[in-house]
Design an enzyme around this catalytic site. Sequence first.
Site, PDB file in Angstrom:
ATOM      1  N   ALA A 118       0.821  -1.203   0.000  1.00  0.00           N
ATOM      2  CA  ALA A 118       0.000   0.000   0.000  1.00  0.00           C
ATOM      3  C   ALA A 118       0.859   1.259   0.000  1.00  0.00           C
ATOM      4  O   ALA A 118       1.273   1.752   1.055  1.00  0.00           O
ATOM      5  CB  ALA A 118      -0.928  -0.013   1.208  1.00  0.00           C
ATOM      6  N   ARG A 163      -9.260 -20.087 -39.823  1.00  0.00           N
ATOM      7  CA  ARG A 163     -10.235 -19.164 -40.421  1.00  0.00           C
ATOM      8  C   ARG A 163      -9.848 -18.915 -41.880  1.00  0.00           C
ATOM      9  O   ARG A 163      -8.716 -18.499 -42.177  1.00  0.00           O
ATOM     10  CB  ARG A 163     -10.211 -17.833 -39.650  1.00  0.00           C
ATOM     11  CG  ARG A 163     -11.076 -16.752 -40.230  1.00  0.00           C
ATOM     12  CD  ARG A 163     -12.520 -16.981 -39.933  1.00  0.00           C
ATOM     13  NE  ARG A 163     -13.360 -15.870 -40.368  1.00  0.00           N
ATOM     14  CZ  ARG A 163     -14.683 -15.907 -40.344  1.00  0.00           C
ATOM     15  NH1 ARG A 163     -15.317 -16.991 -39.907  1.00  0.00           N
ATOM     16  NH2 ARG A 163     -15.380 -14.865 -40.732  1.00  0.00           N
ATOM     17  N   GLN A 176      -0.565 -12.275 -46.631  1.00  0.00           N
ATOM     18  CA  GLN A 176       0.718 -11.731 -46.145  1.00  0.00           C
ATOM     19  C   GLN A 176       0.578 -10.728 -45.007  1.00  0.00           C
ATOM     20  O   GLN A 176       1.401 -10.680 -44.093  1.00  0.00           O
ATOM     21  CB  GLN A 176       1.476 -11.082 -47.307  1.00  0.00           C
ATOM     22  CG  GLN A 176       2.139 -12.113 -48.197  1.00  0.00           C
ATOM     23  CD  GLN A 176       3.030 -11.490 -49.239  1.00  0.00           C
ATOM     24  OE1 GLN A 176       3.070 -10.263 -49.374  1.00  0.00           O
ATOM     25  NE2 GLN A 176       3.743 -12.307 -49.982  1.00  0.00           N
ATOM     26  N   GLY A 214     -10.811 -10.350 -36.216  1.00  0.00           N
ATOM     27  CA  GLY A 214     -11.872  -9.564 -36.855  1.00  0.00           C
ATOM     28  C   GLY A 214     -13.009  -9.308 -35.865  1.00  0.00           C
ATOM     29  O   GLY A 214     -12.759  -9.059 -34.686  1.00  0.00           O
ATOM     30  N   GLU A 249       2.385  -0.343 -10.641  1.00  0.00           N
ATOM     31  CA  GLU A 249       3.795  -0.459 -10.212  1.00  0.00           C
ATOM     32  C   GLU A 249       4.708   0.503 -10.973  1.00  0.00           C
ATOM     33  O   GLU A 249       5.838   0.165 -11.341  1.00  0.00           O
ATOM     34  CB  GLU A 249       4.253  -1.918 -10.297  1.00  0.00           C
ATOM     35  CG  GLU A 249       3.524  -2.729  -9.249  1.00  0.00           C
ATOM     36  CD  GLU A 249       4.086  -4.082  -8.982  1.00  0.00           C
ATOM     37  OE1 GLU A 249       5.312  -4.232  -8.957  1.00  0.00           O
ATOM     38  OE2 GLU A 249       3.281  -4.992  -8.755  1.00  0.00           O
ATOM     39  N   GLY A 250       4.182   1.712 -11.170  1.00  0.00           N
ATOM     40  CA  GLY A 250       4.926   2.740 -11.897  1.00  0.00           C
ATOM     41  C   GLY A 250       4.472   2.731 -13.342  1.00  0.00           C
ATOM     42  O   GLY A 250       4.648   1.729 -14.042  1.00  0.00           O
ATOM     43  N   THR A 251       3.856   3.826 -13.795  1.00  0.00           N
ATOM     44  CA  THR A 251       3.371   3.877 -15.179  1.00  0.00           C
ATOM     45  C   THR A 251       4.568   3.734 -16.127  1.00  0.00           C
ATOM     46  O   THR A 251       5.725   3.927 -15.732  1.00  0.00           O
ATOM     47  CB  THR A 251       2.690   5.226 -15.476  1.00  0.00           C
ATOM     48  OG1 THR A 251       3.682   6.258 -15.359  1.00  0.00           O
ATOM     49  CG2 THR A 251       1.538   5.516 -14.526  1.00  0.00           C
ATOM     50  N   GLU A 253       5.366   5.732 -18.391  1.00  0.00           N
ATOM     51  CA  GLU A 253       6.067   7.032 -18.492  1.00  0.00           C
ATOM     52  C   GLU A 253       7.144   7.092 -17.393  1.00  0.00           C
ATOM     53  O   GLU A 253       8.286   7.499 -17.650  1.00  0.00           O
ATOM     54  CB  GLU A 253       5.082   8.205 -18.308  1.00  0.00           C
ATOM     55  CG  GLU A 253       4.126   8.441 -19.467  1.00  0.00           C
ATOM     56  CD  GLU A 253       2.972   7.436 -19.519  1.00  0.00           C
ATOM     57  OE1 GLU A 253       2.720   6.750 -18.517  1.00  0.00           O
ATOM     58  OE2 GLU A 253       2.333   7.341 -20.587  1.00  0.00           O
TER      59      GLU A 253
HETATM   60  C1  LIG Z   1      -5.987  -1.886 -10.834  1.00  0.00           C
HETATM   61  C2  LIG Z   1      -4.943  -1.129 -10.070  1.00  0.00           C
HETATM   62  C3  LIG Z   1      -4.188  -1.778  -9.109  1.00  0.00           C
HETATM   63  C4  LIG Z   1      -3.219  -1.075  -8.385  1.00  0.00           C
HETATM   64  N1  LIG Z   1      -2.537  -1.711  -7.378  1.00  0.00           N
HETATM   65  C5  LIG Z   1      -1.738  -0.982  -6.552  1.00  0.00           C
HETATM   66  C6  LIG Z   1      -1.165  -1.573  -5.379  1.00  0.00           C
HETATM   67  O1  LIG Z   1      -1.323  -2.768  -5.114  1.00  0.00           O
HETATM   68  N2  LIG Z   1      -0.424  -0.784  -4.547  1.00  0.00           N
HETATM   69  C7  LIG Z   1      -0.222   0.536  -4.800  1.00  0.00           C
HETATM   70  O2  LIG Z   1       0.433   1.198  -4.000  1.00  0.00           O
HETATM   71  N3  LIG Z   1      -0.752   1.138  -5.903  1.00  0.00           N
HETATM   72  C8  LIG Z   1      -1.504   0.407  -6.777  1.00  0.00           C
HETATM   73  N4  LIG Z   1      -2.076   0.989  -7.874  1.00  0.00           N
HETATM   74  C9  LIG Z   1      -1.813   2.404  -8.156  1.00  0.00           C
HETATM   75  C10 LIG Z   1      -0.921   2.624  -9.366  1.00  0.00           C
HETATM   76  O3  LIG Z   1       0.385   2.198  -9.096  1.00  0.00           O
HETATM   77  C11 LIG Z   1      -1.016   4.125  -9.725  1.00  0.00           C
HETATM   78  O4  LIG Z   1      -2.318   4.334 -10.241  1.00  0.00           O
HETATM   79  C12 LIG Z   1       0.038   4.527 -10.724  1.00  0.00           C
HETATM   80  O5  LIG Z   1       1.321   4.488 -10.140  1.00  0.00           O
HETATM   81  C13 LIG Z   1      -0.192   5.931 -11.276  1.00  0.00           C
HETATM   82  O6  LIG Z   1      -0.524   6.843 -10.277  1.00  0.00           O
HETATM   83  P1  LIG Z   1      -1.797   7.785 -10.479  1.00  0.00           P
HETATM   84  O7  LIG Z   1      -2.943   6.902 -10.810  1.00  0.00           O
HETATM   85  O8  LIG Z   1      -1.914   8.640  -9.284  1.00  0.00           O
HETATM   86  O9  LIG Z   1      -1.466   8.647 -11.760  1.00  0.00           O
HETATM   87  P2  LIG Z   1      -0.631  10.019 -11.777  1.00  0.00           P
HETATM   88  O10 LIG Z   1       0.615   9.874 -10.991  1.00  0.00           O
HETATM   89  O11 LIG Z   1      -1.563  11.118 -11.417  1.00  0.00           O
HETATM   90  O12 LIG Z   1      -0.269  10.106 -13.313  1.00  0.00           O
HETATM   91  C14 LIG Z   1      -1.214  10.526 -14.300  1.00  0.00           C
HETATM   92  C15 LIG Z   1      -0.503  10.495 -15.658  1.00  0.00           C
HETATM   93  O13 LIG Z   1       0.621  11.404 -15.649  1.00  0.00           O
HETATM   94  C16 LIG Z   1       1.816  10.702 -15.940  1.00  0.00           C
HETATM   95  N5  LIG Z   1       2.895  11.265 -15.136  1.00  0.00           N
HETATM   96  C17 LIG Z   1       2.921  11.446 -13.790  1.00  0.00           C
HETATM   97  N6  LIG Z   1       4.077  12.004 -13.418  1.00  0.00           N
HETATM   98  C18 LIG Z   1       4.806  12.166 -14.540  1.00  0.00           C
HETATM   99  C19 LIG Z   1       6.121  12.680 -14.834  1.00  0.00           C
HETATM  100  N7  LIG Z   1       6.928  13.108 -13.850  1.00  0.00           N
HETATM  101  N8  LIG Z   1       6.545  12.712 -16.120  1.00  0.00           N
HETATM  102  C20 LIG Z   1       5.757  12.233 -17.116  1.00  0.00           C
HETATM  103  N9  LIG Z   1       4.510  11.736 -16.924  1.00  0.00           N
HETATM  104  C21 LIG Z   1       4.065  11.700 -15.639  1.00  0.00           C
HETATM  105  C22 LIG Z   1       1.529   9.242 -15.572  1.00  0.00           C
HETATM  106  O14 LIG Z   1       2.385   8.353 -16.291  1.00  0.00           O
HETATM  107  C23 LIG Z   1       0.078   9.118 -15.997  1.00  0.00           C
HETATM  108  O15 LIG Z   1       0.017   8.904 -17.391  1.00  0.00           O
HETATM  109  C24 LIG Z   1      -3.007   0.291  -8.659  1.00  0.00           C
HETATM  110  C25 LIG Z   1      -3.767   0.938  -9.645  1.00  0.00           C
HETATM  111  C26 LIG Z   1      -4.732   0.257 -10.327  1.00  0.00           C
HETATM  112  C27 LIG Z   1      -5.565   0.986 -11.360  1.00  0.00           C
END
Ligand SMILES: Cc1cc2nc3c(=O)[nH]c(=O)nc-3n(C[C@H](O)[C@H](O)[C@H](O)COP(=O)(O)OP(=O)(O)OC[C@H]3O[C@@H](n4cnc5c(N)ncnc54)[C@H](O)[C@@H]3O)c2cc1C
Length: 393
Positions: A124, A268, A279, A342, A366-368, A370
């Site tokens: 968390a 298919r 191709q 399709g 686990e970190g987007t 980006e």
């Molecule tokens: C189904 C699900 C399960 C999850 N499980 C867990 C969990 O078990 N534990 C936990 O702790 N979290 C969990 N999360 C949270 C998840 O890790 C976060 O949603 C994610 O890290 C992004 O944070 P945010 O949603 O606040 O987006 P934000 O941080 O608000 O980002 C919004 C957008 O801006 C981009 N962005 C943000 N900062 C920058 C930057 N500096 N440069 C460029 N782009 C940027 C992001 O890539 C994204 O596209 C979960 C989320 C979901 C949806």
Amino acid sequence: MPWEPLTGEQLEIRNLVRSLARERIAPRAAEIDSSHEFPWDVVELFREHELFGLLFEEQYGGAGTGTLLALVAIEEVSKVCATSGLILAVQDLGSLALKLAGTEAQKERFLPKVASGERLTAYALTEAGSGSDSAAMRTTALRDGDEYVLDGSKRFITNAAVASLYTVFAKTDPGEGHAGISAFVVEAETPGFEVARLEPKMGIAGSTTGELVFEGARIPAANLLGEEGDGFKIAMRVLDRSRPGVAAQGLGIAQGATDYALDYARSRETMGKPIAEHQIIAAKLADMETQTEAARGLLYRFGRMVDEGAPDAELTKASAMAKLYCTDTAMWVTTEAVQILGGYGYIKEYPVERMMRDAKITQIYEGTNEIQRIVIAREMLKESRASLLAGVT
Ligand SMILES: Cc1cc2nc3c(=O)[nH]c(=O)nc-3n(C[C@H](O)[C@H](O)[C@H](O)COP(=O)(O)OP(=O)(O)OC[C@H]3O[C@@H](n4cnc5c(N)ncnc54)[C@H](O)[C@@H]3O)c2cc1C
């Protein structure tokens, strides 16, 4: 026998996981997706066959078979059901802080029941106002005698309400940024701690994603992991090692979708021949296979690095690259798989529809991706390496 990157023992275990996935989990995958119910029967299957043990050392009740094999197990299960693959990945995520920063007493107290799967775990970190920017978290943990008192909330936590052990990050020094964060183990039955709600989602529908609320939740000071203020460093070390679990989930989804699309394209027919012989479709299949295999190369390399004792500092970039590439591949490959089927690809009766929805989350949590790109570029800038063409005019 085709060439294999795994040893004989690893292959034996992979084949066991593969047959469990095919025979016991694949037939459940569509139902898990449509019912939105956490698959306790899959947890039971993992317990029975000691699959949770693949994530742990022998000394704490695990198999001691290493990181590469753990990733392979997540990949195999995710080929048929991404929700089920996530159960293994999150058991690792939720216990890594204990493994990396726990005292011997903490490890002995908690890890054996996690290795057997008796207790499920969660991690968390995220809050409503702090996802990518974890230093902005607001949850506090203030010391009171032999206890810490937790107040605040966590958002989007996987395994909320099914885990009995939570790794929770909170500010012990609310005035500080990263340096004010500490890590704790919180047990589900702690008074003042509750799961306030579960989120309906686009994919991984059987996995719970919930909001944790702490209102004066008192936990023993003995549940602090590392020292006060170590929390951010612990959170990042955990993610370096756990992100490849998400990569393995993405890789499994990508391979599952490629295999399904290949079978479909063989049978298919349009314009008098199987679509695989047109191709443009053949080229799609070739690209899907190639990208998936390239992704596997990055992921297995990470597994080998850990198993061969590579220093932590080298894991950050390798982990981020594996996560980025495997999960972007999952999204791209599943979209192509839908295209190959399709109209049928868009219909729920065919699994590629679910796979495409499941793939999306792997690019986000686990970190987007980006953030992964930022991490990779930052590590590149730290490296002292020069272009061979430097100074050549
Ligand atoms: C189904 C699900 C399960 C999850 N499980 C867990 C969990 O078990 N534990 C936990 O702790 N979290 C969990 N999360 C949270 C998840 O890790 C976060 O949603 C994610 O890290 C992004 O944070 P945010 O949603 O606040 O987006 P934000 O941080 O608000 O980002 C919004 C957008 O801006 C981009 N962005 C943000 N900062 C920058 C930057 N500096 N440069 C460029 N782009 C940027 C992001 O890539 C994204 O596209 C979960 C989320 C979901 C949806």
